[in-house]
Scaffold this motif. Structure first.
Motif, PDB file in Angstrom:
ATOM      1  N   LEU A 151      51.858  43.080  44.318  1.00 42.04           N
ATOM      2  CA  LEU A 151      51.702  43.906  43.130  1.00 42.04           C
ATOM      3  C   LEU A 151      50.482  43.470  42.329  1.00 42.04           C
ATOM      4  N   GLN A 152      50.066  44.310  41.411  1.00 40.31           N
ATOM      5  CA  GLN A 152      48.914  43.969  40.581  1.00 40.31           C
ATOM      6  C   GLN A 152      49.171  42.676  39.806  1.00 40.31           C
ATOM      7  N   TYR A 153      50.412  42.501  39.346  1.00 44.76           N
ATOM      8  CA  TYR A 153      50.768  41.289  38.605  1.00 44.76           C
ATOM      9  C   TYR A 153      50.529  40.047  39.469  1.00 44.76           C
ATOM     10  N   ASP A 154      50.943  40.118  40.750  1.00 49.46           N
ATOM     11  CA  ASP A 154      50.775  38.976  41.653  1.00 49.46           C
ATOM     12  C   ASP A 154      49.295  38.686  41.915  1.00 49.46           C
ATOM     13  N   TRP A 155      48.503  39.737  42.073  1.00 49.05           N
ATOM     14  CA  TRP A 155      47.086  39.545  42.328  1.00 49.05           C
ATOM     15  C   TRP A 155      46.364  38.987  41.107  1.00 49.05           C
ATOM     16  N   ALA A 156      46.781  39.384  39.932  1.00 47.49           N
ATOM     17  CA  ALA A 156      46.175  38.835  38.718  1.00 47.49           C
ATOM     18  C   ALA A 156      46.398  37.315  38.667  1.00 47.49           C
ATOM     19  N   LYS A 157      47.603  36.879  39.018  1.00 53.61           N
ATOM     20  CA  LYS A 157      47.896  35.446  39.045  1.00 53.61           C
ATOM     21  C   LYS A 157      47.081  34.746  40.134  1.00 53.61           C
ATOM     22  N   THR A 158      47.019  35.358  41.316  1.00 54.92           N
ATOM     23  CA  THR A 158      46.293  34.758  42.438  1.00 54.92           C
ATOM     24  C   THR A 158      44.814  34.604  42.131  1.00 54.92           C
ATOM     25  N   LEU A 159      44.251  35.599  41.458  1.00 54.17           N
ATOM     26  CA  LEU A 159      42.815  35.599  41.155  1.00 54.17           C
ATOM     27  C   LEU A 159      42.504  34.965  39.798  1.00 54.17           C
ATOM     28  N   ALA A 160      43.540  34.415  39.152  1.00 51.47           N
ATOM     29  CA  ALA A 160      43.380  33.742  37.857  1.00 51.47           C
ATOM     30  C   ALA A 160      42.749  34.676  36.820  1.00 51.47           C
ATOM     31  N   MET A 161      43.300  35.890  36.744  1.00 54.73           N
ATOM     32  CA  MET A 161      42.831  36.885  35.789  1.00 54.73           C
ATOM     33  C   MET A 161      44.036  37.466  35.058  1.00 54.73           C
ATOM     34  N   SER A 162      43.777  38.069  33.913  1.00 54.55           N
ATOM     35  CA  SER A 162      44.838  38.823  33.260  1.00 54.55           C
ATOM     36  C   SER A 162      44.986  40.161  33.971  1.00 54.55           C
ATOM     37  N   GLU A 163      46.162  40.766  33.880  1.00 51.00           N
ATOM     38  CA  GLU A 163      46.350  42.075  34.501  1.00 51.00           C
ATOM     39  C   GLU A 163      45.389  43.100  33.940  1.00 51.00           C
TER      40      GLU A 163
END
Length: 261
Positions: free
Chosen positions: A176-188
């Motif tokens: 999910l977008q939430y998971d990718w934001a965490k993986t890429l160290a970014m806010s959603e």
């Protein structure tokens, strides 16, 4: 299998001055991707059997049933084919036919498809009256109205490229977008803005478009609807079929199995 296979047969797109040259290309038993390359001639790519996806500059394209991908001359591109694919390449001399100046898919009427396939059976050369008449009829009949629903904008940002490469390799676990934001160290919010700026789509639409491309590629390569649904992480084939039909107006069965002639 690649355009470089043609070079082994003595054909060089950049030195060919014929108005149009067509070739039937057979793939191998394994999936294969051609190196990134370009040539001055425009190229029309038809999938006769199996499936082919093309990466052209900033987008990933699927060549759907009864369509062809038009790649204008001078554009960097590479082709990825499914096992046992059969393709037809039509190279067109710059300015010889009125074609779009951008990459696009074109719906091919049966007549145009057969003209191209017949051209591929004729001896190469500029001096044959038969070839010249056939090419002129072909140019008169070539479609010019593009269909843009079979492509995925490809991002330049390295973080997003990392994301899409993972999604392509793990279609059942795209996250999910939430998971990718965490993986890429970014806010959603920042990730959402970046995806929209790079692709013109929001995350949900972009992810769904990638799923369509991977689904059509799998179906064209011979996977069943059930196998394709599982590949994309769906719990049931019916859920996959309903999503697919709502978005594209046709069931997955339209692409199921190899193309035939």
């Amino acid at each position: 299998m690649s355009d470089h296979q043609l070079l082994l047969e003595g054909y060089h797109p950049d030195s060919d001055t014929a108005l149009a040259s067509a070739f039937l290309i057979a793939g191998s038993d394994n999936q294969c991707e051609s190196p990134r390359h370009r040539h001055r001639k425009g190229q029309l790519i038809l999938a006769i059997h199996g499936g082919v996806t093309c990466k052209v500059m900033d987008a990933l394209w699927i060549v759907p049933k009864n369509c062809a991908l038009w790649v204008p001359g001078g554009r960097d591109h590479s082709n990825h084919v499914t096992p046992n694919a059969r393709l037809c390449f039509l190279f067109i001399e710059p300015g010889a036919a009125e074609m779009p100046d951008f990459c696009c898919t074109l719906a091919l009427p049966a007549l145009v498809r057969e003209l191209i396939l017949h051209l591929a059976t004729l001896p190469q050369g500029n001096d044959s009256p038969v070839r010249q008449r056939l090419i002129q009829v072909l140019f008169d009949q070539l479609p010019r109205k593009p269909d843009s629903q079979y492509y995925l904008p490809y991002p330049e940002d390295k973080r997003l490229r990392r994301m899409i490469d993972y999604m392509r390799e793990n279609p059942a676990d795209m996250l999910l977008q939430y998971d990718w934001a965490k993986t890429l160290a970014m806010s959603e919010r920042n990730l959402s803005r970046l995806i929209l700026r790079e692709t013109g789509m929001n995350f949900r639409r972009w992810k769904q478009q990638l799923q369509f491309i991977l689904a059509i590629e799998a179906l064209s390569g011979g996977a069943s609807v059930q196998q394709t649904a599982l590949l994309l992480g769906y719990d049931s084939a019916s859920a996959f079929i309903n999503m697919f039909k709502r978005a594209l107006g046709k069931t997955p069965g339209h692409w199921s199995g190899a193309f035939t002639r």
